[in-house]
Design a protein around this motif. Structure first.
Motif, PDB file in Angstrom:
ATOM      1  N   SER A 492       0.876  -1.067   0.053  1.00  0.00           N
ATOM      2  CA  SER A 492       0.025  -0.067   0.047  1.00  0.00           C
ATOM      3  C   SER A 492       0.702   1.291  -0.060  1.00  0.00           C
ATOM      4  N   HIS A 493       2.063   1.320   0.541  1.00  0.00           N
ATOM      5  CA  HIS A 493       2.867   2.398   0.586  1.00  0.00           C
ATOM      6  C   HIS A 493       3.490   2.678  -0.744  1.00  0.00           C
ATOM      7  N   VAL A 494       3.509   1.776  -1.781  1.00  0.00           N
ATOM      8  CA  VAL A 494       4.077   2.058  -3.047  1.00  0.00           C
ATOM      9  C   VAL A 494       3.126   2.293  -4.283  1.00  0.00           C
ATOM     10  N   VAL A 495       1.748   1.917  -3.791  1.00  0.00           N
ATOM     11  CA  VAL A 495       0.567   2.280  -4.552  1.00  0.00           C
ATOM     12  C   VAL A 495      -0.118   3.463  -4.048  1.00  0.00           C
ATOM     13  N   HIS A 496       0.406   4.641  -4.368  1.00  0.00           N
ATOM     14  CA  HIS A 496       0.002   5.832  -3.597  1.00  0.00           C
ATOM     15  C   HIS A 496      -0.950   6.924  -4.493  1.00  0.00           C
ATOM     16  N   GLY A 497      -1.409   7.884  -3.339  1.00  0.00           N
ATOM     17  CA  GLY A 497      -2.123   8.965  -4.095  1.00  0.00           C
ATOM     18  C   GLY A 497      -1.153  10.138  -4.660  1.00  0.00           C
ATOM     19  N   ARG A 498      -1.522  11.114  -5.005  1.00  0.00           N
ATOM     20  CA  ARG A 498      -0.373  12.267  -5.549  1.00  0.00           C
ATOM     21  C   ARG A 498       0.391  12.738  -4.348  1.00  0.00           C
ATOM     22  N   GLU A 499      -0.108  12.764  -3.319  1.00  0.00           N
ATOM     23  CA  GLU A 499       0.602  12.969  -2.014  1.00  0.00           C
ATOM     24  C   GLU A 499       0.364  11.905  -1.163  1.00  0.00           C
ATOM     25  N   ALA A 500       1.333  11.358  -0.455  1.00  0.00           N
ATOM     26  CA  ALA A 500       1.200  10.297   0.359  1.00  0.00           C
ATOM     27  C   ALA A 500       2.144  10.377   1.666  1.00  0.00           C
ATOM     28  N   LEU A 501       1.553   9.871   2.797  1.00  0.00           N
ATOM     29  CA  LEU A 501       2.517   9.701   4.150  1.00  0.00           C
ATOM     30  C   LEU A 501       2.464   8.073   4.424  1.00  0.00           C
ATOM     31  N   ILE A 502       3.575   7.723   5.280  1.00  0.00           N
ATOM     32  CA  ILE A 502       3.690   6.659   5.901  1.00  0.00           C
ATOM     33  C   ILE A 502       4.132   7.162   7.391  1.00  0.00           C
ATOM     34  N   LEU A 503       3.179   6.651   8.274  1.00  0.00           N
ATOM     35  CA  LEU A 503       3.362   7.045   9.717  1.00  0.00           C
ATOM     36  C   LEU A 503       3.399   5.604  10.612  1.00  0.00           C
ATOM     37  N   PRO A 504       4.738   5.687  10.960  1.00  0.00           N
ATOM     38  CA  PRO A 504       5.144   4.440  11.659  1.00  0.00           C
ATOM     39  C   PRO A 504       4.647   4.327  13.177  1.00  0.00           C
ATOM     40  N   CYS A 505       4.151   3.163  13.543  1.00  0.00           N
ATOM     41  CA  CYS A 505       3.650   3.142  14.924  1.00  0.00           C
ATOM     42  C   CYS A 505       3.997   2.044  15.728  1.00  0.00           C
ATOM     43  N   LEU A 506       4.010   2.030  17.089  1.00  0.00           N
ATOM     44  CA  LEU A 506       4.459   0.885  17.860  1.00  0.00           C
ATOM     45  C   LEU A 506       3.502  -0.335  17.598  1.00  0.00           C
ATOM     46  N   GLY A 507       4.515  -1.522  17.860  1.00  0.00           N
ATOM     47  CA  GLY A 507       3.751  -2.546  17.579  1.00  0.00           C
ATOM     48  C   GLY A 507       3.165  -3.134  19.207  1.00  0.00           C
ATOM     49  N   ARG A 508       2.289  -4.156  18.985  1.00  0.00           N
ATOM     50  CA  ARG A 508       1.613  -4.818  20.271  1.00  0.00           C
ATOM     51  C   ARG A 508       2.680  -5.034  21.139  1.00  0.00           C
ATOM     52  N   THR A 509       3.897  -5.471  20.828  1.00  0.00           N
ATOM     53  CA  THR A 509       4.740  -6.098  21.863  1.00  0.00           C
ATOM     54  C   THR A 509       5.700  -5.197  22.282  1.00  0.00           C
ATOM     55  N   GLU A 510       5.699  -3.760  22.082  1.00  0.00           N
ATOM     56  CA  GLU A 510       6.580  -3.015  22.194  1.00  0.00           C
ATOM     57  C   GLU A 510       5.862  -1.994  23.582  1.00  0.00           C
ATOM     58  N   ILE A 511       6.901  -1.387  24.371  1.00  0.00           N
ATOM     59  CA  ILE A 511       6.567  -0.751  25.623  1.00  0.00           C
ATOM     60  C   ILE A 511       5.972   0.696  25.029  1.00  0.00           C
ATOM     61  N   ASP A 512       4.810   1.020  25.587  1.00  0.00           N
ATOM     62  CA  ASP A 512       4.235   2.446  25.139  1.00  0.00           C
ATOM     63  C   ASP A 512       4.313   3.091  26.224  1.00  0.00           C
ATOM     64  N   MET A 513       5.116   4.018  26.337  1.00  0.00           N
ATOM     65  CA  MET A 513       5.301   5.192  27.295  1.00  0.00           C
ATOM     66  C   MET A 513       4.669   6.578  27.113  1.00  0.00           C
ATOM     67  N   GLN A 514       3.698   6.941  27.977  1.00  0.00           N
ATOM     68  CA  GLN A 514       2.985   8.011  27.955  1.00  0.00           C
ATOM     69  C   GLN A 514       3.268   9.024  29.247  1.00  0.00           C
ATOM     70  N   ASP A 515       3.750  10.084  29.219  1.00  0.00           N
ATOM     71  CA  ASP A 515       4.055  10.856  30.439  1.00  0.00           C
ATOM     72  C   ASP A 515       4.902   9.786  31.641  1.00  0.00           C
ATOM     73  N   GLY A 516       5.783   9.245  30.956  1.00  0.00           N
ATOM     74  CA  GLY A 516       6.768   8.358  31.861  1.00  0.00           C
ATOM     75  C   GLY A 516       5.774   6.994  32.479  1.00  0.00           C
ATOM     76  N   ARG A 517       4.691   6.759  31.923  1.00  0.00           N
ATOM     77  CA  ARG A 517       4.248   5.457  32.386  1.00  0.00           C
ATOM     78  C   ARG A 517       3.862   4.422  31.257  1.00  0.00           C
ATOM     79  N   PRO A 518       4.120   3.323  31.666  1.00  0.00           N
ATOM     80  CA  PRO A 518       3.647   2.184  30.665  1.00  0.00           C
ATOM     81  C   PRO A 518       2.109   2.201  30.513  1.00  0.00           C
ATOM     82  N   GLN A 519       1.766   2.199  29.288  1.00  0.00           N
ATOM     83  CA  GLN A 519       0.266   2.013  28.920  1.00  0.00           C
ATOM     84  C   GLN A 519       0.054   0.707  28.522  1.00  0.00           C
ATOM     85  N   GLY A 520      -1.261   0.108  28.624  1.00  0.00           N
ATOM     86  CA  GLY A 520      -1.722  -1.017  28.118  1.00  0.00           C
ATOM     87  C   GLY A 520      -3.147  -0.579  27.189  1.00  0.00           C
ATOM     88  N   VAL A 521      -3.141  -1.417  26.103  1.00  0.00           N
ATOM     89  CA  VAL A 521      -4.440  -1.582  25.470  1.00  0.00           C
ATOM     90  C   VAL A 521      -5.256  -2.859  25.779  1.00  0.00           C
TER      91      VAL A 521
END
Length: 764
Positions: A492-521
């Motif tokens: 999907s990143h190489v079949v794109h519109g006139r403008e395009a963005l790739i926004l990288p995100c954390l994976g489920r296995t990774e520590i998610d720190m917000q305001d110095g505290r680990p978060q769970g989903v």
């Protein structure tokens, strides 16, 4: 380059082959130590939830429960490889587009937000604030909010999904195509009018009490390996397991549990199916109708087969169903199911002989034109003997992605109920849009026809997962802006519109720190259990954001002061998001307290309580005739001089949805390749071809448009005559946009009429 070969597998599912596959998965991602540590921490109270399938854990707080494909999913996410700015500096996007899907994802984890530069035909780094401003500028410039499409993957957490639907509805549209539209939409469309809920009615504990388990159109050995543990235990205690599948799938035949020391030491295994019926592709409705015909005949003869007390108190519509079933002729049922009358009667006798029955189904049922009718027939069968709403019995649609069910619960739906919109209005003070949005196929048409200008994907691989590949690509390329939130590079990143963005995100296995505290989903599995997931690995890059943070910051950039939702505050503490969820959804009362218990909690399922939220306040039998005007029927009438096959698309064992981990399909004996088509040996001879020949596949469709996929190797296989099987996404170009399930809109990727031609290079 790995050797391409066909070497049919003789061992059981699981066993030493699975352990060897796990070892190879860890080694190829360069994480033999860290990967193993990650896996051992899985499902611990302080661990994380597997980002793979939606099959529930037996005990979420227990030690690691082995699952080969779960290992592959975790290893792929925890890989040491990186797809950073250096990769994009080396390759133009046009060059990346020439690479295989496997090669793209094999480059590793994305590390920086990237923006497409048309002048150089490359992605270049962009700051997060600038990226959000770019999306907000495009969104706010649209004359109509419905010109934006917001796609959602089933890996998105409840917290991210809730914020996403809240933001998009405040923005002004219900355009929420999601992966449910492409898989289990027919399950909800069938069951809601029938029993009042669109989810399965069973709990995992019901598998311990079932006397018989019927499995339709599902391959748990590859798609839900942990399910094999439940089936193994059920078989060992004497439950009958009845499988309906066109292919002989090893996971439905035998299983060796890698955690059973004796079984592993002795190279033993446990049978799974006690009965295996290889019906024709799409023959399930006829097969179930035949079973019901036998049940009614046996009740006529003996008078004690139907559960009349349940039927009288809890159901409507039996008279019209009985009339329709009795009128069906056995020769028609045999022709359309591919099973004999004796086989259908035999399956029905197993059903009659069992006190408690569970019926499971997967995409082998849902991706057909008449999938809604087929599911309603399966539920009809259950209701004839009261197998809804009691222990050890019920309906069990087995979902794919880990939170595809939870996303729908959170409101990711293009057809939102009025009650949800009223609640959003009352809680947040804005008037949500009331008109239905577009589903996945409709979204493709809107983009293709210029009715949608912005496409935003929260996860997934839209360009590879969708039908009619080249039409989908044209649609994406017509957009002014395409945006993809992702962990790894994909098609999907190489079949794109006139403008395009790739926004990288954390994976489920990774520590998610917000305001110095680990978060769970949180996520919701196939059996309505909601539980917490907390990552344990360091993030792949310091530049990654979590999905909730991405949604919140985009909402703030787009809506600004006109929204009274505290977006930035919610993104700093996910417990606050859960507080918001319980304001909107009563079933999530005391959300934070209940989810803090190991294993989480189960959402209420009224059908399992025999409370029917239907217009009649009862469960409704639904009558359907055997379809005789399918695309395959029509194609054979139009081409009497050709052998017209019905093709089902499937995934390999080294694959999860569009993510390809390797080029092998161990259980089917395919190694080092993917462009194969499974076909009955007699059909090969009827074509005048040979096993191993290369063929081109062409769709035979009503619109006359050419759709083809070239150069596939014929593999003689145990599959009913007239049927073919091949892997997706390679065969997605063969699935027309107009090939959708009636009353559900799901692409009918399991039943496409095609013809085979000798590959041009081999023709005399």
């Amino acid at each position: 380059m790995k050797e391409e070969k066909i070497a049919f597998y003789k061992g059981p599912a699981g066993g030493w082959g699975a352990l060897n596959s796990v070892k190879n998965a860890l080694l190829r991602q360069d994480i033999p130590v860290k990967g193993a540590k990650t896996l051992l921490a899985a499902n611990q109270p302080d661990g994380f939830d597997c980002p793979g399938c939606a099959w529930p854990d037996r005990n979420h707080a227990s030690t690691f429960e082995f699952c080969e494909n779960g290992v592959k999913a975790v290893a792929a996410e925890a890989t040491a490889r990186r797809a950073g700015p250096e990769l994009f500096a080396r390759h133009k996007v046009s060059e990346l587009a020439q690479q295989s899907d496997f090669w793209l994802e094999d480059q590793g984890r994305l590390t920086h937000p990237m923006v497409y530069d048309a002048t150089s035909d490359r992605y270049r780094p962009i700051g997060w604030d600038e990226a959000f401003a770019l999306v907000a500028r495009h969104l706010n410039a649209l004359p109509d909010p419905d010109e934006a499409i917001f796609y959602t993957s089933g890996r998105t957490s409840n917290e991210a999904a809730f914020l996403y639907q809240l933001f998009v509805r405040e923005f002004g549209t219900n355009n929420f195509p999601d992966c449910s539209n492409m898989c289990h939409e027919p399950s909800g469309s069938a069951m809601r009018p029938q029993i009042g809920v669109g989810k399965g009615t069973v709990e995992l504990a019901d598998f311990e009490k079932a006397d018989a388990i019927f499995i339709f159109g599902q391959n748990p050995g590859t798609n839900h390996p942990r399910m094999l543990g439940e089936l193994r235990e059920a078989h060992r205690r004497g439950a009958r397991i009845v499988s309906f599948n066109p292919l002989r799938e090893r996971g439905l035949e035998r299983f060796a549990d890698p955690q059973d020391k004796l079984e592993m030491a002795t190279f033993g295994s446990t049978p799974i199916s006690t009965h295996y019926f290889q019906l024709r592709v799409g023959g399930d409705l006829a097969a179930v109708l035949g079973m019901m015909k036998h049940v009614l005949e046996q009740h006529d003869a003996h008078g004690d087969v139907l559960d009349l007390a349940f039927i009288d108190e809890h159901t409507t519509g039996l008279a019209s169903l009985s009339e329709s079933v009795r009128a069906a002729a056995w020769p028609l049922l045999e022709e359309e199911s591919g099973l004999s009358e004796a086989q259908m009667r035999g399956a029905a006798d197993v059903y009659i002989g069992a006190r408690n029955v569970i019926a499971c189904w997967g995409m082998g049922i849902t991706q057909h034109m008449h999938s809604v009718a087929t599911i309603q027939m399966i539920v009809n069968l259950l209701m004839l003997r009261g197998n809804i709403g009691r222990p050890g019995a019920g309906a069990c649609p087995v979902r794919g992605h880990s939170n595809v069910q939870g996303d729908r619960t959170m409101g990711i739906w293009e057809k939102p109920p009025a009650a949800l919109l009223d609640r959003l209005r009352d809680v947040y003070g804005f008037e949500p849009p009331r008109a239905n949005g577009v589903d996945t196929v409709e979204a493709i048409r809107h983009m293709r026809d210029g009715k949608a200008k912005v496409f935003f994907a929260l996860g997934g691989n839209f360009a590879a997962a969708t039908p009619d590949t080249y039409e989908t690509w044209k649609a994406l390329q017509r957009c002014d802006l395409t945006v993809h939130v992702a962990t790894k590079l994909n098609r999907s990143h190489v079949v794109h519109g006139r403008e395009a963005l790739i926004l990288p995100c954390l994976g489920r296995t990774e520590i998610d720190m917000q305001d110095g505290r680990p978060q769970g989903v949180t996520v919701e599995d196939s059996m309505s259990m909601v539980h917490l997931s907390v990552g344990i690995n360091p993030p792949a890059s310091e530049h990654l954001l979590s999905e909730p943070a991405i949604v919140a910051r985009l909402a703030q950039a787009t809506l600004g002061a006109r929204s009274r939702v505290p977006w930035t505050g919610l993104a700093r503490d996910y417990a606050l998001i859960r507080d918001e969820i319980e304001k909107v959804f009563p079933d999530f009362a005391r959300f934070n307290q209940r989810v803090s218990v190991p294993g989480g909690f189960r959402l209420r399922n009224t059908a399992s309580e025999r409370v029917w939220r239907t217009p009649s306040a009862k469960a409704a039998f639904q009558a359907h005739e055997v379809p005789r005007n399918t695309p395959s029927h029509r194609a054979r009438e139009r081409m009497p001089g050709r052998i017209v096959f019905t093709l089902l698309t499937t995934r390999s064992h080294d694959q999860y949805n569009t993510t390809i981990y390797g080029m092998d399909d161990r259980y089917r004996g395919v190694f080092g390749q993917r462009r194969v088509v499974f076909i009955h040996p007699e059909d090969i001879r009827a074509l005048g071809m040979n096993d191993g020949d290369w063929v081109d596949i062409r769709t035979v469709w009503d619109d006359g448009q050419e759709r083809r996929a070239d150069r596939f190797r014929l593999v003689a296989y145990d599959i009913p005559r007239g049927n073919l099987a091949a892997y997706y996404p390679e065969t997605n170009p063969l699935v027309p946009l107009s090939a959708v399930a009636a009353n559900a809109g799901t692409p009918t990727s399991k039943s496409i009429p095609v013809v085979l031609d000798l590959h041009e290079a081999l023709q005399p």
